[in-house]
Design a protein around this motif. Sequence first.
Motif, mmCIF file in Angstrom:
data_model
loop_
_atom_site.group_PDB
_atom_site.id
_atom_site.type_symbol
_atom_site.label_atom_id
_atom_site.label_comp_id
_atom_site.label_asym_id
_atom_site.label_seq_id
_atom_site.Cartn_x
_atom_site.Cartn_y
_atom_site.Cartn_z
ATOM 1 N N VAL A 134 0.684 -1.137 -0.087
ATOM 2 C CA VAL A 134 0.051 0.026 -0.027
ATOM 3 C C VAL A 134 0.767 1.233 0.140
ATOM 4 O O VAL A 134 0.731 2.387 -0.863
ATOM 5 C CB VAL A 134 -0.884 -0.057 1.343
ATOM 6 C CG1 VAL A 134 -1.556 1.529 1.247
ATOM 7 C CG2 VAL A 134 -2.120 -1.225 1.092
ATOM 8 N N VAL A 192 4.705 15.120 2.918
ATOM 9 C CA VAL A 192 3.523 14.654 3.337
ATOM 10 C C VAL A 192 3.362 13.251 3.477
ATOM 11 O O VAL A 192 2.870 12.509 4.472
ATOM 12 C CB VAL A 192 2.383 15.294 2.558
ATOM 13 C CG1 VAL A 192 1.121 14.611 2.814
ATOM 14 C CG2 VAL A 192 2.411 16.793 3.203
ATOM 15 N N LEU B 142 -1.337 13.230 -7.365
ATOM 16 C CA LEU B 142 -1.704 11.876 -7.007
ATOM 17 C C LEU B 142 -2.835 11.227 -7.718
ATOM 18 O O LEU B 142 -3.036 10.223 -8.302
ATOM 19 C CB LEU B 142 -2.193 12.109 -5.413
ATOM 20 C CG LEU B 142 -2.586 10.828 -4.986
ATOM 21 C CD1 LEU B 142 -1.594 9.672 -5.135
ATOM 22 C CD2 LEU B 142 -3.283 10.810 -3.585
ATOM 23 N N ALA B 185 -4.275 1.547 -2.026
ATOM 24 C CA ALA B 185 -3.111 2.667 -2.061
ATOM 25 C C ALA B 185 -3.851 4.129 -2.148
ATOM 26 O O ALA B 185 -3.347 4.862 -1.524
ATOM 27 C CB ALA B 185 -2.114 2.227 -3.040
ATOM 28 N N PHE B 186 -4.652 3.910 -3.144
ATOM 29 C CA PHE B 186 -5.461 5.425 -3.255
ATOM 30 C C PHE B 186 -6.032 5.823 -2.086
ATOM 31 O O PHE B 186 -6.165 7.053 -1.722
ATOM 32 C CB PHE B 186 -6.447 5.348 -4.639
ATOM 33 C CG PHE B 186 -7.000 6.686 -4.884
ATOM 34 C CD1 PHE B 186 -6.453 7.518 -5.533
ATOM 35 C CD2 PHE B 186 -8.338 6.627 -4.332
ATOM 36 C CE1 PHE B 186 -7.220 8.894 -5.750
ATOM 37 C CE2 PHE B 186 -9.103 8.024 -4.763
ATOM 38 C CZ PHE B 186 -8.327 8.881 -5.389
ATOM 39 N N PHE B 188 -5.625 5.481 0.988
ATOM 40 C CA PHE B 188 -4.440 5.692 2.038
ATOM 41 C C PHE B 188 -3.707 7.226 1.525
ATOM 42 O O PHE B 188 -3.654 7.947 2.353
ATOM 43 C CB PHE B 188 -3.373 4.509 1.983
ATOM 44 C CG PHE B 188 -2.126 4.842 2.790
ATOM 45 C CD1 PHE B 188 -2.296 4.861 4.297
ATOM 46 C CD2 PHE B 188 -0.748 5.058 2.309
ATOM 47 C CE1 PHE B 188 -1.202 5.430 4.901
ATOM 48 C CE2 PHE B 188 0.172 5.424 2.949
ATOM 49 C CZ PHE B 188 0.023 5.660 4.485
ATOM 50 N N ALA B 189 -3.381 6.953 0.220
ATOM 51 C CA ALA B 189 -2.716 8.210 -0.105
ATOM 52 C C ALA B 189 -3.661 9.574 -0.122
ATOM 53 O O ALA B 189 -3.083 10.349 0.258
ATOM 54 C CB ALA B 189 -2.135 8.116 -1.588
ATOM 55 N N VAL B 192 -3.850 10.545 3.896
ATOM 56 C CA VAL B 192 -2.518 10.990 4.244
ATOM 57 C C VAL B 192 -1.948 12.502 3.673
ATOM 58 O O VAL B 192 -1.856 13.499 4.225
ATOM 59 C CB VAL B 192 -1.108 10.026 3.738
ATOM 60 C CG1 VAL B 192 0.265 10.966 3.835
ATOM 61 C CG2 VAL B 192 -1.088 8.902 4.400
ATOM 62 N N LEU B 193 -2.632 12.772 2.154
ATOM 63 C CA LEU B 193 -2.242 13.912 1.737
ATOM 64 C C LEU B 193 -3.224 14.955 2.362
ATOM 65 O O LEU B 193 -2.842 16.082 2.716
ATOM 66 C CB LEU B 193 -2.620 13.903 0.150
ATOM 67 C CG LEU B 193 -1.961 14.781 -0.785
ATOM 68 C CD1 LEU B 193 -0.342 14.793 -0.475
ATOM 69 C CD2 LEU B 193 -2.313 14.631 -2.220
ATOM 70 N N ASP B 195 -4.618 14.831 5.370
ATOM 71 C CA ASP B 195 -3.971 15.156 6.543
ATOM 72 C C ASP B 195 -3.048 16.042 6.597
ATOM 73 O O ASP B 195 -2.788 16.875 7.435
ATOM 74 C CB ASP B 195 -3.578 13.934 7.273
ATOM 75 C CG ASP B 195 -4.591 12.809 7.693
ATOM 76 O OD1 ASP B 195 -5.749 13.448 7.685
ATOM 77 O OD2 ASP B 195 -4.458 11.909 8.381
ATOM 78 N N GLY B 196 -2.225 15.923 5.652
ATOM 79 C CA GLY B 196 -0.821 16.832 5.394
ATOM 80 C C GLY B 196 -1.294 18.201 5.104
ATOM 81 O O GLY B 196 -0.789 19.343 5.768
ATOM 82 N N PHE B 197 -2.587 18.366 4.601
ATOM 83 C CA PHE B 197 -2.978 19.750 4.348
ATOM 84 C C PHE B 197 -3.431 20.339 5.496
ATOM 85 O O PHE B 197 -3.192 21.492 5.839
ATOM 86 C CB PHE B 197 -4.082 19.619 3.037
ATOM 87 C CG PHE B 197 -3.525 19.247 1.697
ATOM 88 C CD1 PHE B 197 -2.231 19.043 1.318
ATOM 89 C CD2 PHE B 197 -4.699 19.147 0.735
ATOM 90 C CE1 PHE B 197 -2.016 18.673 0.133
ATOM 91 C CE2 PHE B 197 -4.613 18.587 -0.381
ATOM 92 C CZ PHE B 197 -3.016 18.396 -0.913
ATOM 93 N N ARG B 199 -2.476 19.737 8.380
ATOM 94 C CA ARG B 199 -1.351 20.279 9.500
ATOM 95 C C ARG B 199 -0.705 21.526 8.954
ATOM 96 O O ARG B 199 -0.367 22.358 9.674
ATOM 97 C CB ARG B 199 -0.288 19.015 9.576
ATOM 98 C CG ARG B 199 -0.489 17.926 10.640
ATOM 99 C CD ARG B 199 0.558 17.204 11.283
ATOM 100 N NE ARG B 199 1.111 16.789 10.001
ATOM 101 C CZ ARG B 199 0.166 15.478 9.229
ATOM 102 N NH1 ARG B 199 -0.704 15.198 9.650
ATOM 103 N NH2 ARG B 199 1.067 15.123 8.144
#
Lengths: 204, 204
Positions: A134, A192, B142, B185-186, B188-189, B192-193, B195-197, B199
């Motif tokens: 993943v 990120v 992405l 994978a999609f 998850f990515a 994560v992205l 979440d990064g935004f 933060r």
Amino acid sequence: MARPRKALLDLDRIADTALELVDETGDFTVPEIARRLGVQTASVYHHVDGRPGIVELLRARVGTEIDATLLEGRPWESALRAFAYSYRAAFAAHPHLIRLLTGEPVRAPSVVAVYERMVVLMEEAGFAPEAVMVTLTAFENLLFGAALDLAAPEVMWTVPAEVSAPRLAAALAAQPTGTGRADRAFEFAINVLIDGFSRLLKQD
Amino acid sequence: MARPRKALLDLDRIADTALELVDETGDFTVPEIARRLGVQTASVYHHVDGRPGIVELLRARVGTEIDATLLEGRPWESALRAFAYSYRAAFAAHPHLIRLLTGEPVRAPSVVAVYERMVVLMEEAGFAPEAVMVTLTAFENLLFGAALDLAAPEVMWTVPAEVSAPRLAAALAAQPTGTGRADRAFEFAINVLIDGFSRLLKQD
DNA sequence: ACCTGAACACCGTTCAAGT
DNA sequence: ACCTGAACACCGTTCAAGT
């Protein structure tokens, strides 16, 4: 002049010329390669398995420009980040190349070896077996998208005159000068993503 | 039989047939479209601006399948996530299509309008002006990479017999069944992205 | 083994001619 | 305005013939 004592053609010359054409025009053609090398089109087919064979040559070429040793001898975060930058730099040097390479699956042994190394890296870092693919797939998705972005002209990011998009125009204008939009976005996205991997690791 | 009283061709029929061919063979050809529609190749050129014009038709077609209204009336995280899933679903229905669309810049007014809306969304969420394009470009990278991944056969992820890659093979085997590698994978990515935004937003 | 010259099927595009 | 038939340049590929 059939069969000269010294071969007129070889794989390197074919690959060089194909890459030249891709860089200049965005694509290559077997006859055009032959013309540049001062040779008949048919001659190229004695060295290469047709047009797809030339694409494989280019895939191998860009593969050698990506430094897989960056995956060695450092913490996984740093290893992934360094590899990502090397990967992107290879395609930045030939922005149109990525489009030709998205057609066929990656089965070259050297490429498989890189994935194998990445899997080991993630396992040693402590990622759960189900999490490894993943994360690596997410990682690869970003690399692909970023490589394609390099081929997108900055023009793509200018608002057409006939369309009203004031905030988009302002956001584009607000970009810091110097390194471009694409560079900053890539750096940010990689950070990120790797941070996200980190948190996944800790929560296990 | 020149000029029938009822037109044999129209943009929809041309786009439908082109999309059929892309789905079946991975690409389309102007003569092949004509053959399927029982018409001369030249006839197609009376409706469409050449092969590039047909590509634009397909771009518009997939554009209508992406639901931009998902960006409205909800928090930015949820809006971006929903849009991302809609975007990916559109390309999942036609996995080969993305390759044809990476050639030319996106300048269609409807697409620009979507970006404009996203910029407004991010600004209202409180993102700094310099941060808006960086986040949206990362987001788009992405989406592009994930769309391309949909065209990659799962075969790509089977280790060739002649190569030794035991940990990669094990990681592939460790994947949960059910939804595929690409789907997980999609998901998850994207998480994560976003979440990064988030933060990035808080640290401003 | 390596190159040539000729050939073939096929594609993208144009254009005059017909209604 | 819309379709046909013919034409042209070009590409990918093959193959017999030459050294």
